[in-house]
Design an enzyme around this catalytic site. Structure first.
Site, short mmCIF file in Angstrom:
data_model
loop_
_atom_site.label_atom_id
_atom_site.label_comp_id
_atom_site.label_asym_id
_atom_site.label_seq_id
_atom_site.Cartn_x
_atom_site.Cartn_y
_atom_site.Cartn_z
N ASP A 88 0.82 -1.20 0.00
CA ASP A 88 0.00 0.00 0.00
C ASP A 88 0.86 1.26 0.00
OD1 ASP A 88 -2.05 -1.86 0.29
OD2 ASP A 88 -3.21 -0.55 1.60
N CYS A 120 2.07 -7.81 3.53
CA CYS A 120 1.31 -6.58 3.40
C CYS A 120 -0.17 -6.84 3.12
CB CYS A 120 1.94 -5.70 2.33
SG CYS A 120 1.45 -3.97 2.42
N ASP A 121 -0.94 -5.76 3.15
CA ASP A 121 -2.39 -5.81 3.29
C ASP A 121 -3.12 -6.78 2.36
OD1 ASP A 121 -1.59 -3.71 4.85
OD2 ASP A 121 -3.11 -2.32 4.16
N LYS A 122 -2.77 -6.81 1.08
CA LYS A 122 -3.56 -7.58 0.13
C LYS A 122 -3.07 -9.01 -0.01
CE LYS A 122 -5.78 -3.83 -0.43
NZ LYS A 122 -5.04 -3.10 0.61
N CYS A 151 3.09 -2.79 8.53
CA CYS A 151 2.93 -1.61 9.37
C CYS A 151 2.63 -1.99 10.82
CB CYS A 151 1.78 -0.74 8.85
SG CYS A 151 2.02 -0.13 7.18
N SER A 167 -7.34 3.61 3.83
CA SER A 167 -6.33 2.75 4.43
C SER A 167 -6.83 2.24 5.77
CB SER A 167 -5.03 3.52 4.63
OG SER A 167 -4.16 2.85 5.51
#
Length: 556
Positions: free
Chosen positions: A81, A122-124, A194, A470
């Site tokens: 992201d 990470c996010d996805k 993060c 986000s």
């Protein structure tokens, strides 16, 4: 043991081609008969989020070999992201999730491998990998590969979330470019996702609640002894899952999704979990309405942790207090404890003795930090199919707001509106045309929200958008993912400057004070959305994506 689908009849064309290729890789005749395990490595050198994943592959291969399997590394897209959002106003971010799922399908189903260990970062990556697990329905374990260490800026703790927030303060003069540069240079101390309760850590915890991560493995500091222990256990366990033929659809049932929703609500997790869990359910063939679960369960689930950006606790404190296992232990009265996990035991078996290391970090249910829902689904004349509001644990922001609309049709147009003074206190800022098909890909609008905060308007203005936020956004009153989206005939696309919009978070409503006859006239003047042409990924996505009610999966 169940017959392996990777073993072909001797003497056939497929057997001979595979033997030729794999012998050249050093496999023996004995290896040809063993379970073949994919190590799904969503890695890239573009960002620290997953810069450590390549180093995990060889130890994981060794663990799989020692358990009697044969490992094969396969790679997928690896969106960050922080980095991949630079192009096309962030429109590549959500579609990359489905690209990951399809990458896995091509490699793993094309080769007819027997099981998967997915390295999530990470996010996805986590939802994409779980979507593939549901789609392929072969034994799978997802390993959350950890959060990044944070830094110190002028004597104070700082992490990537702070950089994300304060970048919006430069334009208003609240922070200088040099100060932001100094903060950014020390905020991230190593690889990993993060270090807050953003989408990555929220989804890692949700994965454990689903039963698809090994019990006790999330969240975890990247490259820590606990992460390496989880990698070792996953390598051993995946071979056992293949041998006993335990599949994702045996685990990802309606009760499991209910457990995951409860876990996300209890930590006020990322709003992105709603569409991701729905997409995973669709791919797993599980008939469950995740949005309805969030609506149903929100009043029942107390807020038990306040990890940044929801409060002042850090993710490392949450891990030290027992992490997902401690959280789920607290939530036992609400959970379906009969649900199995990839670890072999049920949630009830696993959670019975889970320790809680710090009651101030992960509270008991009868001493919760708050009782209001951290994720609120609102509906009304402006959002007939729903929209999402995120609330902090303190929840000291605006709950009710009525004001005139100020309409923008892109993130950059909105940012220029802030700079020029066109956005004023009391406005309801509408960012329309940023949804799944309109942008296409559901553009990120977080930069606009942080710019509002930097301009001192964060608590004076409400944002309503069909774009996405986000998972780290927790500033001001933002109503996101309005559905149906404006570009395909949703009411948001009919809003004009000056129209009165009312939002009431407690009543869960979002309404537009324009007569239906006037809206009908506007709708008649609105040009229909033309499907994009061409071979680019965003064009293909826009022509194929389903509504949010189906998790924005592909298939129209």
């Amino acid at each position: 043991m169940t017959a392996l689908r990777s073993n072909f009849e001797r003497g056939t064309n497929r057997w001979a081609m595979r033997r030729a290729q794999w012998t050249a890789l050093g496999l023996t005749d004995a290896d040809m008969e063993k379970p073949k395990i994919a190590i799904v490595n969503s890695s890239s050198g573009l960002a620290s989020c997953f810069s450590h994943l390549d180093g995990i592959v060889e130890p994981l291969k060794a663990a799989i070999r020692s358990a009697g399997g044969v490992p094969f590394e396969v790679r997928t897209a690896a969106p960050s992201d922080a980095i991949t959002s630079a192009g096309a106003a962030g429109q590549y971010i959500l579609p990359s999730r489905d690209l990951i799922a399809s990458d896995i399908e091509v490699a793993v189903e094309g080769a007819l491998l027997d099981g998967m260990v997915c390295l999530a970062s990470c996010d996805k990556t986590t939802p994409g990998q779980l979507m593939a697990a549901g789609r392929l329905n072969i034994p799978t374990i997802v390993v959350g590969c950890g959060y990044q260490p944070s830094g110190i800026y002028r004597g104070e703790h700082v992490d990537f979330e702070d950089v994300f927030l304060y970048a919006g303060h430069v334009a208003s003069g609240a922070m200088t470019v040099d100060e932001l540069a100094e903060m950014a240079s020390v905020a991230v101390g190593g690889p990993g996702v993060c270090a807050g309760m953003g989408t990555a850590n929220s989804m890692h915890i949700a994965t454990e609640a689903l039963g698809m991560a090994l019990p006790g493995s999330t969240p975890v500091l990247a490259n820590s002894p606990r992460m390496w222990d989880a990698v070792e256990r996953a390598g051993q366990r995946i071979v056992e899952l293949v041998e006993s033929d335990v599949r994702p659809r045996d685990i990802m049932t309606a009760g499991a999704f209910r457990n995951a929703v409860i876990a996300v609500l209890a930590v006020s997790g990322s709003v992105n979990c709603v569409k991701h869990l729905q997409a995973i359910a669709v791919e797993a063939g599980c008939d469950v309405d995740v949005t309805a679960l969030f609506e149903e369960l929100a009043p029942e689930v107390p807020l038990l942790a306040a990890v940044k950006p929801n409060g002042d606790r850090r993710i490392d404190e949450f891990e030290a207090a027992g992490g997902a296992q401690a959280l789920l232990h607290r939530l036992r009265p609400l959970l379906d404890l009969t649900r199995p996990t990839v670890g072999g035991a049920t949630q009830g078996d696993v959670l019975g003795g889970a320790p809680v290391g710090d009651e101030d970090v992960i509270r008991p249910m009868d001493a919760a930090l708050a009782r209001h829902p951290g994720i609120v689904i609102v509906r009304g004349s402006l959002a007939p199919d729903g929209a999402i509001v995120k609330r902090t644990v303190a929840d000291d922001g605006v709950h009710r707001f009525t004001g005139p609309a100020k309409v923008f049709h892109s993130r950059d147009e909105g940012l220029e509106g802030i700079r020029s003074g066109a956005v004023r206190a009391g406005d309801v800022v509408v960012l329309s045309g940023l949804g799944l098909r309109g942008s296409p890909g559901m553009a990120l609008t977080s930069a606009f929200v942080f710019a509002l905060d930097g301009a001192g308007l964060g608590s004076e203005v409400v944002v309503v958008t069909d774009g996405q936020m986000s998972g780290l956004v927790n500033t001001g009153l933002v109503v996101a993912e309005v559905s149906p989206e404006g570009a395909v005939g949703g009411p948001l696309g009919l809003v004009e400057d000056g129209d009165l919009i009312s939002v009431d978070v407690d009543a869960r409503t979002l309404d537009l004070a324009v007569p239906e006859a006037e809206l009908a006239e506007r709708r008649a003047r609105q040009a229909p959305l033309s499907p994009p042409t061409g071979c680019g990924w965003l064009s293909v996505y826009a022509r194929s994506v389903a509504p949010l009610s189906r998790g924005a999966t592909l298939g129209g």
